[in-house]
Design a protein around this motif. Structure first.
Motif, PDB file in Angstrom:
ATOM      1  N   THR A  34       0.846  -1.192   0.000  1.00 31.53           N
ATOM      2  CA  THR A  34       0.000   0.000   0.000  1.00 31.53           C
ATOM      3  C   THR A  34       0.881   1.241   0.000  1.00 31.53           C
ATOM      4  O   THR A  34       2.057   1.191   0.355  1.00 31.53           O
ATOM      5  CB  THR A  34      -0.917   0.063   1.242  1.00 31.53           C
ATOM      6  N   ILE A  35       0.296   2.362  -0.394  1.00 26.19           N
ATOM      7  CA  ILE A  35       0.969   3.656  -0.298  1.00 26.19           C
ATOM      8  C   ILE A  35       0.514   4.283   1.004  1.00 26.19           C
ATOM      9  O   ILE A  35      -0.605   4.785   1.119  1.00 26.19           O
ATOM     10  CB  ILE A  35       0.619   4.563  -1.498  1.00 26.19           C
ATOM     11  N   GLY A  36       1.354   4.245   2.030  1.00 28.19           N
ATOM     12  CA  GLY A  36       0.950   4.672   3.362  1.00 28.19           C
ATOM     13  C   GLY A  36       1.572   5.980   3.779  1.00 28.19           C
ATOM     14  O   GLY A  36       2.168   6.707   2.986  1.00 28.19           O
ATOM     15  N   GLU A  37       1.450   6.273   5.081  1.00 32.95           N
ATOM     16  CA  GLU A  37       1.949   7.523   5.657  1.00 32.95           C
ATOM     17  C   GLU A  37       3.438   7.393   5.957  1.00 32.95           C
ATOM     18  O   GLU A  37       3.853   7.307   7.117  1.00 32.95           O
ATOM     19  CB  GLU A  37       1.164   7.860   6.929  1.00 32.95           C
ATOM     20  N   ILE A  38       4.248   7.380   4.918  1.00 25.78           N
ATOM     21  CA  ILE A  38       5.693   7.242   5.073  1.00 25.78           C
ATOM     22  C   ILE A  38       6.329   8.619   5.076  1.00 25.78           C
ATOM     23  O   ILE A  38       6.040   9.456   4.223  1.00 25.78           O
ATOM     24  CB  ILE A  38       6.292   6.387   3.944  1.00 25.78           C
ATOM     25  N   GLY A  39       7.231   8.848   6.037  1.00 21.16           N
ATOM     26  CA  GLY A  39       7.996  10.085   6.055  1.00 21.16           C
ATOM     27  C   GLY A  39       7.209  11.264   6.578  1.00 21.16           C
ATOM     28  O   GLY A  39       6.246  11.117   7.334  1.00 21.16           O
ATOM     29  N   ALA A  40       7.619  12.446   6.160  1.00 21.52           N
ATOM     30  CA  ALA A  40       6.998  13.679   6.631  1.00 21.52           C
ATOM     31  C   ALA A  40       6.976  14.667   5.468  1.00 21.52           C
ATOM     32  O   ALA A  40       6.651  14.305   4.347  1.00 21.52           O
ATOM     33  CB  ALA A  40       7.765  14.211   7.843  1.00 21.52           C
ATOM     34  N   GLY A  41       7.371  15.926   5.707  1.00 19.76           N
ATOM     35  CA  GLY A  41       7.282  16.927   4.667  1.00 19.76           C
ATOM     36  C   GLY A  41       8.439  16.861   3.681  1.00 19.76           C
ATOM     37  O   GLY A  41       9.532  16.419   4.007  1.00 19.76           O
ATOM     38  N   ILE A  42       8.185  17.320   2.455  1.00 17.68           N
ATOM     39  CA  ILE A  42       9.219  17.451   1.439  1.00 17.68           C
ATOM     40  C   ILE A  42       9.019  18.778   0.703  1.00 17.68           C
ATOM     41  O   ILE A  42       7.937  19.364   0.733  1.00 17.68           O
ATOM     42  CB  ILE A  42       9.222  16.289   0.419  1.00 17.68           C
ATOM     43  N   GLN A  43      10.074  19.231   0.046  1.00 17.73           N
ATOM     44  CA  GLN A  43      10.013  20.452  -0.749  1.00 17.73           C
ATOM     45  C   GLN A  43       9.845  20.077  -2.218  1.00 17.73           C
ATOM     46  O   GLN A  43      10.594  19.258  -2.735  1.00 17.73           O
ATOM     47  CB  GLN A  43      11.293  21.260  -0.551  1.00 17.73           C
ATOM     48  N   VAL A  44       8.859  20.684  -2.863  1.00 20.89           N
ATOM     49  CA  VAL A  44       8.614  20.439  -4.285  1.00 20.89           C
ATOM     50  C   VAL A  44       8.860  21.756  -5.007  1.00 20.89           C
ATOM     51  O   VAL A  44       8.048  22.675  -4.959  1.00 20.89           O
ATOM     52  CB  VAL A  44       7.183  19.917  -4.540  1.00 20.89           C
ATOM     53  N   SER A  45      10.003  21.850  -5.657  1.00 23.03           N
ATOM     54  CA  SER A  45      10.477  23.110  -6.223  1.00 23.03           C
ATOM     55  C   SER A  45       9.898  23.360  -7.617  1.00 23.03           C
ATOM     56  O   SER A  45       9.322  22.469  -8.241  1.00 23.03           O
ATOM     57  CB  SER A  45      12.008  23.114  -6.244  1.00 23.03           C
ATOM     58  N   PRO A  46      10.046  24.589  -8.143  1.00 16.62           N
ATOM     59  CA  PRO A  46       9.406  24.945  -9.416  1.00 16.62           C
ATOM     60  C   PRO A  46       9.786  24.056 -10.589  1.00 16.62           C
ATOM     61  O   PRO A  46       8.966  23.829 -11.490  1.00 16.62           O
ATOM     62  CB  PRO A  46       9.882  26.382  -9.642  1.00 16.62           C
ATOM     63  N   ASN A  47      11.029  23.540 -10.623  1.00 17.60           N
ATOM     64  CA  ASN A  47      11.421  22.659 -11.723  1.00 17.60           C
ATOM     65  C   ASN A  47      10.611  21.367 -11.733  1.00 17.60           C
ATOM     66  O   ASN A  47      10.499  20.693 -12.756  1.00 17.60           O
ATOM     67  CB  ASN A  47      12.913  22.340 -11.655  1.00 17.60           C
ATOM     68  N   LEU A  48      10.016  21.008 -10.589  1.00 19.80           N
ATOM     69  CA  LEU A  48       9.147  19.838 -10.513  1.00 19.80           C
ATOM     70  C   LEU A  48       7.683  20.213 -10.679  1.00 19.80           C
ATOM     71  O   LEU A  48       6.932  19.523 -11.366  1.00 19.80           O
ATOM     72  CB  LEU A  48       9.347  19.127  -9.167  1.00 19.80           C
ATOM     73  N   THR A  49       7.244  21.297 -10.039  1.00 18.27           N
ATOM     74  CA  THR A  49       5.819  21.624 -10.087  1.00 18.27           C
ATOM     75  C   THR A  49       5.355  21.955 -11.497  1.00 18.27           C
ATOM     76  O   THR A  49       4.204  21.678 -11.847  1.00 18.27           O
ATOM     77  CB  THR A  49       5.477  22.783  -9.138  1.00 18.27           C
ATOM     78  N   ARG A  50       6.245  22.535 -12.319  1.00 18.03           N
ATOM     79  CA  ARG A  50       5.799  22.830 -13.685  1.00 18.03           C
ATOM     80  C   ARG A  50       5.473  21.528 -14.424  1.00 18.03           C
ATOM     81  O   ARG A  50       4.557  21.504 -15.261  1.00 18.03           O
ATOM     82  CB  ARG A  50       6.837  23.661 -14.448  1.00 18.03           C
ATOM     83  N   LEU A  51       6.155  20.441 -14.091  1.00 19.63           N
ATOM     84  CA  LEU A  51       5.850  19.148 -14.699  1.00 19.63           C
ATOM     85  C   LEU A  51       4.574  18.559 -14.111  1.00 19.63           C
ATOM     86  O   LEU A  51       3.711  18.057 -14.834  1.00 19.63           O
ATOM     87  CB  LEU A  51       7.015  18.190 -14.482  1.00 19.63           C
ATOM     88  N   LEU A  52       4.439  18.614 -12.779  1.00 20.78           N
ATOM     89  CA  LEU A  52       3.256  18.055 -12.126  1.00 20.78           C
ATOM     90  C   LEU A  52       1.991  18.770 -12.583  1.00 20.78           C
ATOM     91  O   LEU A  52       0.950  18.134 -12.806  1.00 20.78           O
ATOM     92  CB  LEU A  52       3.407  18.155 -10.606  1.00 20.78           C
ATOM     93  N   ILE A  53       2.060  20.084 -12.739  1.00 17.33           N
ATOM     94  CA  ILE A  53       0.904  20.849 -13.231  1.00 17.33           C
ATOM     95  C   ILE A  53       0.587  20.431 -14.656  1.00 17.33           C
ATOM     96  O   ILE A  53      -0.578  20.261 -15.027  1.00 17.33           O
ATOM     97  CB  ILE A  53       1.193  22.355 -13.131  1.00 17.33           C
ATOM     98  N   ARG A  54       1.622  20.230 -15.456  1.00 18.63           N
ATOM     99  CA  ARG A  54       1.438  19.790 -16.843  1.00 18.63           C
ATOM    100  C   ARG A  54       0.774  18.412 -16.883  1.00 18.63           C
ATOM    101  O   ARG A  54       0.056  18.086 -17.829  1.00 18.63           O
ATOM    102  CB  ARG A  54       2.810  19.748 -17.528  1.00 18.63           C
ATOM    103  N   TRP A  55       1.015  17.584 -15.862  1.00 13.55           N
ATOM    104  CA  TRP A  55       0.422  16.258 -15.788  1.00 13.55           C
ATOM    105  C   TRP A  55      -0.976  16.276 -15.179  1.00 13.55           C
ATOM    106  O   TRP A  55      -1.554  15.222 -14.920  1.00 13.55           O
ATOM    107  CB  TRP A  55       1.318  15.321 -14.969  1.00 13.55           C
ATOM    108  N   GLY A  56      -1.507  17.465 -14.892  1.00  9.73           N
ATOM    109  CA  GLY A  56      -2.873  17.578 -14.391  1.00  9.73           C
ATOM    110  C   GLY A  56      -3.003  17.582 -12.877  1.00  9.73           C
ATOM    111  O   GLY A  56      -4.112  17.403 -12.351  1.00  9.73           O
ATOM    112  N   LEU A  57      -1.897  17.823 -12.159  1.00  9.28           N
ATOM    113  CA  LEU A  57      -1.926  17.741 -10.702  1.00  9.28           C
ATOM    114  C   LEU A  57      -1.936  19.108 -10.022  1.00  9.28           C
ATOM    115  O   LEU A  57      -1.757  19.196  -8.799  1.00  9.28           O
ATOM    116  CB  LEU A  57      -0.718  16.935 -10.203  1.00  9.28           C
ATOM    117  N   GLY A  58      -2.169  20.166 -10.790  1.00 16.66           N
ATOM    118  CA  GLY A  58      -2.155  21.506 -10.211  1.00 16.66           C
ATOM    119  C   GLY A  58      -3.158  21.688  -9.095  1.00 16.66           C
ATOM    120  O   GLY A  58      -2.847  22.246  -8.030  1.00 16.66           O
TER     121      GLY A  58
END
Length: 437
Positions: A48-72
């Motif tokens: 399963t995909i569970g509650e692993i870890g804690a916070g992470i930083q998602v920087s602009p070089n990644l978010t522009r891709l995630l938004i392009r993939w429909g995750l905005g």
């Protein structure tokens, strides 16, 4: 996804128009995964995909891709946009550096589990759970195979080893057993409900003005920020490794955690007192590889199995393979992927190690020089923000974030555009009668 994922890819026998890809292009092959245009099976060892870890930083070089993939929209729902970065002295809380740069896409703080979940939901139709890691890889047959301990065999034209820092497939690329090594540091990770911070006048500003705050101290540092729509406050507390377990879920000792940061400024002491439990995370690293591609061209590494830049890797590889029209193009496109990604991934890996040194300077002349350079960069940035001219060269500043050119290269990077650029310059060498033009 989970750090123990592998992807098996096969080209489809049926040619038809698939789903939309970057810049409106469409895949020429049967589309079972939008980003690649091929028959893809993701082998996920975690049940399963569970509650692993804690916070992470998602920087602009990644978010522009995630938004392009429909995750905005999902990012907006579960993430927090920091208003800036604030680096402070460990003992006084005095600000050494502040930054509010924009790089054409948002910067988010997000819980690792939320990040995993949104990516998993995109890929879920292609996910298969063998609940174990492959015990053997054989690339010497026409269609390579992964052999699992249960005796199950998976055949594919190509295996993408996205199985993390504990990769089992990496050894087949390097030619023998290859283990990650300790960085010498470990991390305590903890999450505090922000309702507790809001009740304390000294801590309330940490929520009301959601910055990424870093406290720098001798041989240690703390990074803290809001996640989950400002409902939780995440702390990552880096300290000298004292024999921590190499695990994503190992429980830490809160008394030892507090002792590591005894004497730090009052707000840190208040935050520490609010932490009921913590995770202890041994920080591991690997030296850059000479190549990410198996000598037979049927296995390639991606993400933490060779370096910590999974999303950019995936975007470049998906973009390139969306153009694949024949088996003979697989190896050239793998080498294209490596040529696009290798220098950047290696430079980022080295830059991350440098922060360990910069943040952990003991009090003394080097630390004082670092802080003077950081303050000078802050004053220069404020001067420019108020309409003045910059009077400071930021290159080589003790704070890597103050190096404007380096930050621009890091955060303005567009993995899709880099793949497009490669195709414009070199794609003609692969174009045959069936190639996607």
């Amino acid at each position: 996804m989970d750090a123990r994922s592998q992807t098996a890819m096969g080209t489809s026998q049926q040619i038809k128009t698939g789903g939309k890809l970057y810049q409106g292009r469409r895949a020429s092959l049967s589309l079972e995964v939008v980003v690649a245009g091929h028959k893809v099976t993701i082998l996920e060892a975690a049940p399963t995909i569970g509650e692993i870890g804690a916070g992470i930083q998602v920087s602009p070089n990644l978010t522009r891709l995630l938004i392009r993939w429909g995750l905005g929209k999902r990012l907006e729902e579960v993430g927090v946009k920091p208003e800036g970065l604030n680096l402070r002295r460990w003992c006084t809380g005095e600000t050494s550096w502040m930054d509010k740069e924009e790089y054409g896409a948002p910067y988010y703080h997000i819980h690792r589990a939320d990040f995993h979940r949104m990516l998993y939901e995109l890929a879920e139709p292609q996910v298969y759970h063998p609940h174990q890691l492959p015990g053997c890889f054989d690339g010497h047959v026409e269609h390579l195979l992964l052999l699992f301990e249960s005796g199950e065999v998976v055949h594919a034209d190509l295996v993408i080893g996205a199985d993390g820092v504990k990769s089992t497939l990496r050894q087949y690329v390097v030619g023998g057993p290859d283990r990650a090594r300790s960085t010498g540091d470990a991390a305590y990770r903890a999450i505090i409900p922000t309702e507790k911070l809001l009740q304390d006048p000294d801590l309330r500003p940490l929520v009301e003005k959601p910055e990424m705050v870093g406290w720098m101290g001798p041989h240690r540092h703390i990074m803290a920020y809001n996640i989950r729509a400002k409902r939780e406050y995440n702390l990552v507390m880096i300290h000298p490794d004292d024999g921590s377990e190499e695990s994503w879920t190992a429980k830490g000792n809160t008394d030892k955690m507090r002792a590591e940061f005894a004497g730090w400024e009052p707000r840190i002491q208040k935050l520490m007192a609010m932490i009921p439990s913590t995770l202890s995370w041994k920080l591991m690293d690997r030296d850059p590889l000479e190549t990410w591609i198996h000598k037979d061209g049927k296995l390639v590494l991606l993400g933490d199995s060779c370096h910590p830049m999974l999303v950019e890797d995936a975007a470049v590889l998906g973009n390139l393979f969306s153009r694949l029209a024949h088996h003979s193009q697989i190896l050239p496109l793998l080498h294209a992927y490596q040529s696009i990604r290798y220098d950047r991934a290696t430079a980022t890996q080295i830059s991350s190690r440098l922060n360990q040194h910069i943040f952990h300077l003991p009090d003394g002349p080097q630390q004082e020089k670092r802080d003077r350079e950081m303050r000078a960069a802050t004053e220069d940035a404020l001067r420019v923000a108020h309409g003045g001219k910059s009077t400071l060269s930021s290159a080589g500043n003790a704070n890597q974030w103050a190096d404007k050119e380096k930050s621009l290269i890091q955060f303005s990077y567009d993995a899709d555009e880099e793949a497009e650029k490669w195709w414009r310059n070199h794609g003609h060498t692969l174009r045959g009668p069936r190639a996607l033009l």
